[in-house]
Design a protein around this motif. Structure first.
Motif, short mmCIF file in Angstrom:
data_model
loop_
_atom_site.label_atom_id
_atom_site.label_comp_id
_atom_site.label_asym_id
_atom_site.label_seq_id
_atom_site.Cartn_x
_atom_site.Cartn_y
_atom_site.Cartn_z
N LEU A 150 0.80 -1.22 0.00
CA LEU A 150 0.00 0.00 0.00
C LEU A 150 0.83 1.28 0.00
CD1 LEU A 150 -2.94 -1.04 2.34
CD2 LEU A 150 -3.11 -0.31 -0.04
N PRO A 151 2.02 1.32 0.63
CA PRO A 151 2.78 2.57 0.61
C PRO A 151 3.09 3.13 -0.78
CG PRO A 151 3.61 1.17 2.35
CD PRO A 151 2.59 0.35 1.60
N PRO A 152 3.43 2.30 -1.80
CA PRO A 152 3.65 2.89 -3.12
C PRO A 152 2.42 3.59 -3.70
CG PRO A 152 4.66 0.72 -3.02
CD PRO A 152 3.85 0.89 -1.77
N LEU A 153 1.22 3.09 -3.36
CA LEU A 153 0.01 3.75 -3.80
C LEU A 153 -0.11 5.13 -3.14
CD1 LEU A 153 -2.72 3.85 -5.21
CD2 LEU A 153 -3.69 2.56 -3.32
N VAL A 154 0.22 5.19 -1.86
CA VAL A 154 0.21 6.48 -1.16
C VAL A 154 1.27 7.41 -1.74
CG1 VAL A 154 0.53 7.60 1.08
CG2 VAL A 154 -0.70 5.42 0.94
N ASP A 155 2.43 6.84 -2.07
CA ASP A 155 3.52 7.66 -2.62
C ASP A 155 3.14 8.25 -3.98
OD1 ASP A 155 5.09 7.16 -0.44
OD2 ASP A 155 6.20 5.51 -1.37
N ALA A 156 2.37 7.53 -4.77
CA ALA A 156 1.96 8.04 -6.08
C ALA A 156 1.17 9.33 -5.93
CB ALA A 156 1.12 7.00 -6.82
N VAL A 157 0.42 9.45 -4.84
CA VAL A 157 -0.35 10.66 -4.58
C VAL A 157 0.50 11.70 -3.86
CG1 VAL A 157 -2.38 11.59 -3.40
CG2 VAL A 157 -2.49 9.36 -4.51
N ARG A 158 1.32 11.26 -2.92
CA ARG A 158 2.13 12.19 -2.12
C ARG A 158 3.13 12.94 -2.98
NH1 ARG A 158 5.19 9.70 2.91
NH2 ARG A 158 6.09 8.42 1.25
N HIS A 159 3.60 12.35 -4.05
CA HIS A 159 4.59 12.99 -4.90
C HIS A 159 3.98 13.99 -5.87
CE1 HIS A 159 7.45 9.35 -4.15
NE2 HIS A 159 7.45 10.22 -3.17
N ASN A 160 2.70 14.28 -5.69
CA ASN A 160 2.04 15.33 -6.46
C ASN A 160 1.78 16.50 -5.51
OD1 ASN A 160 0.66 16.56 -8.67
ND2 ASN A 160 -1.28 15.95 -7.75
N PRO A 161 2.76 17.39 -5.30
CA PRO A 161 2.69 18.34 -4.19
C PRO A 161 1.72 19.49 -4.38
CG PRO A 161 4.65 18.76 -5.50
CD PRO A 161 4.00 17.53 -6.09
N ARG A 162 1.17 19.66 -5.58
CA ARG A 162 0.34 20.85 -5.83
C ARG A 162 -1.15 20.58 -5.83
NH1 ARG A 162 2.64 23.83 -11.02
NH2 ARG A 162 3.09 21.70 -11.73
N GLY A 163 -1.57 19.32 -5.94
CA GLY A 163 -3.00 19.03 -6.02
C GLY A 163 -3.56 18.55 -4.70
N PRO A 164 -4.79 18.96 -4.35
CA PRO A 164 -5.43 18.43 -3.15
C PRO A 164 -5.76 16.96 -3.33
CG PRO A 164 -6.98 19.73 -4.43
CD PRO A 164 -5.66 19.89 -5.09
N ALA A 165 -5.63 16.17 -2.27
CA ALA A 165 -5.80 14.73 -2.41
C ALA A 165 -6.33 14.12 -1.11
CB ALA A 165 -4.49 14.06 -2.80
N VAL A 166 -7.09 13.03 -1.28
CA VAL A 166 -7.55 12.22 -0.14
C VAL A 166 -7.41 10.75 -0.53
CG1 VAL A 166 -9.57 11.44 1.15
CG2 VAL A 166 -9.08 13.87 0.98
N ILE A 167 -6.89 9.95 0.39
CA ILE A 167 -6.75 8.51 0.20
C ILE A 167 -7.60 7.82 1.25
CG2 ILE A 167 -5.14 6.57 0.16
CD1 ILE A 167 -2.91 8.70 -0.38
N ALA A 168 -8.47 6.91 0.81
CA ALA A 168 -9.36 6.18 1.72
C ALA A 168 -9.09 4.69 1.56
CB ALA A 168 -10.82 6.50 1.41
N VAL A 169 -8.70 4.03 2.65
CA VAL A 169 -8.39 2.60 2.63
C VAL A 169 -9.41 1.89 3.50
CG1 VAL A 169 -6.68 0.83 3.12
CG2 VAL A 169 -5.94 3.08 2.27
N ASP A 170 -10.17 0.99 2.87
CA ASP A 170 -11.24 0.24 3.53
C ASP A 170 -10.82 -1.22 3.54
OD1 ASP A 170 -13.67 -0.29 4.65
OD2 ASP A 170 -14.88 0.41 2.96
N ALA A 171 -10.13 -1.64 4.60
CA ALA A 171 -9.43 -2.92 4.58
C ALA A 171 -10.03 -3.92 5.57
CB ALA A 171 -7.95 -2.70 4.91
N THR A 172 -9.93 -5.20 5.20
CA THR A 172 -10.39 -6.29 6.05
C THR A 172 -9.29 -7.35 6.13
OG1 THR A 172 -12.71 -5.98 5.47
CG2 THR A 172 -12.09 -8.14 6.29
N PRO A 173 -8.93 -7.80 7.32
CA PRO A 173 -7.95 -8.88 7.41
C PRO A 173 -8.55 -10.20 6.95
CG PRO A 173 -8.77 -8.32 9.58
CD PRO A 173 -9.35 -7.32 8.65
N PRO A 174 -7.78 -11.06 6.32
CA PRO A 174 -8.31 -12.38 5.92
C PRO A 174 -8.74 -13.18 7.15
CG PRO A 174 -6.20 -11.92 4.86
CD PRO A 174 -6.38 -10.88 5.92
#
Length: 284
Positions: A150-174
């Protein structure tokens, strides 16, 4: 005689100016008459990645993730977002979806961004992994070749410093798995323009997840504030049974995922005096 010539040439000049303004349109008429540059400034369209993994082949199916992802995607599309949907995707398709989002953000760096992921997830070595529908885990280390970090997915957004962004993770353990290690680290080091909310839930049945049930109706314009959105969701989810908020980062107050449209320019004036009226011919 001289007065008649002046009135005639002034009338000709007004007719030419009106013709030019009618071709340029209302906004062009105002810019021309005021000698201002005519620059259209349309708000950048939003970019979104929505993932719903439900049709698992080696784990119990989670139809709730498919339904939740569709609900969030529809809400974002109504806000004007371009949505990349990944439903029951393989690991290769998920990597491609992250790559597509990265390329779109490079081409449109000021665009607002929204990412929603609903899937099974687990952790290994204090790192969080989402599981594609084909994942088969015989032992904890199997997540390394078969899961998606999951961190690379967050990094793809974090490395865009000028745009507003929200990341929502809806996770369930197996089933029979421990809590999802590493989810809390997703919010570490996020900039002020990025908000994040990751929850651990026990999805079941064919209903929307508690997270998606609250999130989808909140994504309604004309203005969506990232800070207010996540603050309200935190308050609402705190009382939900079997829901744990694992990571939270509230963005800055001015981070808006949607803004009210600018008012249209005023109509062009009916009568426009020529900017440089023609001079009357000199008398012989």
């Amino acid at each position: 005689m001289v007065l008649a010539f002046r009135m005639r040439y002034r009338l000709i000049g007004m007719m030419h100016t009106r013709s030019l303004l009618s071709m340029l349109g209302g906004a062009g008429a105002i810019c021309l008459s005021l000698l201002l540059p005519c620059t259209a400034r349309a708000a950048p369209a939003g970019e979104a990645l929505v993932v719903g993994e439900g049709a698992y082949t080696n784990l119990p199916a989670m139809q709730t993730c498919n339904l939740s992802a569709r609900s969030i995607a529809s809400a974002l599309q109504r806000l004007g977002y371009t949505v990349e949907q990944q439903q029951d995707a393989s690991s290769g398709a998920l990597f491609a979806g992250i790559g597509t989002l990265t390329q779109r953000l490079k081409a449109n760096p000021k665009a607002p961004v929204f990412v929603y992921v609903c899937s099974y997830a687990t952790g290994f070595d204090d790192r969080a992994f989402m599981l594609p529908v084909s994942a088969q885990l015989s032992r904890p280390a199997d997540v390394l070749p078969k899961g998606i970090l999951l961190p690379p997915l967050v990094d793809a957004v974090r490395h865009n410093p000028r745009g507003p962004a929200v990341i929502a993770v809806d996770a369930t353990p197996p089933p029979k798995a421990p809590a999802i290690w590493g989810l809390d680290r997703l919010a570490t080091g996020l900039p002020a323009n990025v908000g994040l909310l990751a929850v651990q839930d026990a999805h079941a049945g064919d209903l929307l997840s508690p997270f998606a049930t609250l999130l989808a109706p909140a994504l309604k314009g004309p203005v969506v504030s990232g800070a207010k959105l996540l603050t309200d969701l935190r308050s609402q989810l705190t009382g939900e049974a079997k829901v744990t908020i694992a990571a939270l980062h509230i963005p800055a107050e001015n981070v808006n995922l949607a803004q009210a449209a600018a008012p249209p320019p005023p109509a062009a004036p009916r009568d426009v005096t020529p900017i440089f009226p023609p001079s009357a011919p000199s008398r012989a």
